[in-house]
Design a protein around this motif. Structure first.
Motif, mmCIF file in Angstrom:
data_model
loop_
_atom_site.group_PDB
_atom_site.id
_atom_site.type_symbol
_atom_site.label_atom_id
_atom_site.label_comp_id
_atom_site.label_asym_id
_atom_site.label_seq_id
_atom_site.Cartn_x
_atom_site.Cartn_y
_atom_site.Cartn_z
ATOM 1 N N UNK A 21 -54.685 53.538 -23.060
ATOM 2 C CA UNK A 21 -54.812 52.380 -22.176
ATOM 3 C C UNK A 21 -56.268 51.982 -21.975
ATOM 4 N N UNK A 22 -57.163 52.957 -21.896
ATOM 5 C CA UNK A 22 -58.584 52.643 -21.741
ATOM 6 C C UNK A 22 -59.110 51.926 -22.987
ATOM 7 N N UNK A 23 -58.713 52.398 -24.169
ATOM 8 C CA UNK A 23 -59.141 51.752 -25.410
ATOM 9 C C UNK A 23 -58.608 50.324 -25.497
ATOM 10 N N UNK A 27 -60.587 46.668 -25.675
ATOM 11 C CA UNK A 27 -60.377 45.560 -26.617
ATOM 12 C C UNK A 27 -60.241 44.243 -25.860
ATOM 13 N N UNK A 28 -59.399 44.269 -24.841
ATOM 14 C CA UNK A 28 -59.165 43.046 -24.057
ATOM 15 C C UNK A 28 -60.436 42.601 -23.344
ATOM 16 N N UNK A 29 -61.191 43.571 -22.787
ATOM 17 C CA UNK A 29 -62.430 43.247 -22.086
ATOM 18 C C UNK A 29 -63.471 42.685 -23.047
ATOM 19 N N UNK A 42 -61.171 43.873 -16.035
ATOM 20 C CA UNK A 42 -60.019 44.509 -16.673
ATOM 21 C C UNK A 42 -60.217 46.022 -16.723
ATOM 22 N N UNK A 43 -61.376 46.441 -17.196
ATOM 23 C CA UNK A 43 -61.602 47.880 -17.387
ATOM 24 C C UNK A 43 -61.896 48.617 -16.084
ATOM 25 N N UNK A 61 -68.631 51.645 -17.694
ATOM 26 C CA UNK A 61 -68.381 50.293 -18.186
ATOM 27 C C UNK A 61 -69.626 49.687 -18.807
ATOM 28 N N UNK A 62 -70.754 49.826 -18.113
ATOM 29 C CA UNK A 62 -71.999 49.222 -18.599
ATOM 30 C C UNK A 62 -72.353 49.742 -19.983
#
Length: 276
Positions: A21-23, A27-29, A42-43, A61-62
């Motif tokens: 789910x994180x991966x 992708x979506x982010x 999103x993430x 995230x950064x």
């Protein structure tokens, strides 16, 4: 400065379905960051939902989304032709702002960040919602300005100073909390620059990449970071950045914006409940 953070700040162990789910979120982010901005919305909630502290979610995230912003910027290289001198002025402002933002995050107590982050997420969501209206207003304002100038476009020294200042301030925000810095950049540049939306998007991707890389580099040495999460987000965001640059113009901005808003509101609710 790592001693400021307890071992629990670095987050739980990553189990396989969390990793998937994180991966996918990466992708979506990466796609959203390239096309619209606000991929962090999103993430970030995904990481918080899996037990990571808001500080660790932000730092991871950064670093993790930085490769995606770079691939997105590369994907817009054709739109960036002729923009070297402008970027030469903007990039240092973004770099300095990012450093200031990371200093804020690392200097303030972690619980202070947890208290302010729902407000920052709320601000990001509002910016995403009003972006279409801002864009329409910008286009109308630009048309009036061109007509007043006798059909000529241009920007003076005062506008350049204002732009560099705005880029610096947004860099501070991006270094402190990355969500929606792309939306902010697009809004400000759209109001002050006479360029096409695609050129502005290319500039935005470069500046967002600069902020993420600078902030991520600092966080890698002095802040709590979950490196498994970083690896998953980095791989996903590179794919997403490529997809965003390739097919971004074919995706519905309304659908992307709706997803961001829903996820952002869910994040706010979750963050508030954590403090109760």
């Amino acid at each position: 400065m790592r001693a400021r953070f307890p071992p629990s700040a670095y987050g739980p162990s990553v189990i396989w379905w969390h990793a998937v789910l994180i991966a996918l979120a990466g992708v979506w982010a990466g796609t959203i960051n390239t096309v619209v901005g606000s991929g962090t919305l999103v993430t970030f909630p995904v990481l918080v939902a899996f037990g990571y502290s808001p500080v660790t979610a932000t730092t991871s995230n950064a670093i993790g989304l930085a490769p995606g912003t770079i691939s997105g910027a590369i994907g817009y290289r054709h739109e960036l032709r002729g923009e070297f001198r402008r970027l030469l002025a903007f990039v240092p402002a973004s770099m300095l702002g990012a450093v200031c933002g990371t200093i804020l995050l690392l200097s303030l107590p972690p619980d202070a960040f947890e208290r302010v982050v729902p407000v920052l997420v709320g601000l990001a969501v509002v910016l995403v919602i009003i972006q279409p209206k801002v864009s329409r207003w910008v286009l109308a304002r630009r048309a009036v300005k061109v007509e007043a100038n006798g059909g000529k476009e241009g920007s003076g020294r005062s506008t350049q100073v204002l732009l560099i200042t705005a880029v610096f301030v947004i860099g501070i925000y991006g270094g402190y909390f990355t969500a929606a810095q792309g939306v902010m950049l697009m809004a400000v540049m759209g109001m002050l620059l006479n360029e096409s939306i695609q050129r502005l998007n290319g500039i935005k991707n470069v500046l967002a990449a600069v902020v993420n890389v600078v902030a991520g580099t600092v966080y890698a040495f002095v802040a709590p970071v979950s490196w498994p999460v970083v690896a998953l987000l980095a791989g996903g965001s590179v794919v997403g950045g490529y997809l965003g640059a390739r097919i971004g113009r074919k995706l519905s901005p309304t659908v992307l914006r709706g997803v961001i808003v829903v996820v952002g509101v869910a994040a706010i609710i979750q963050l508030v409940l954590r403090q109760l």
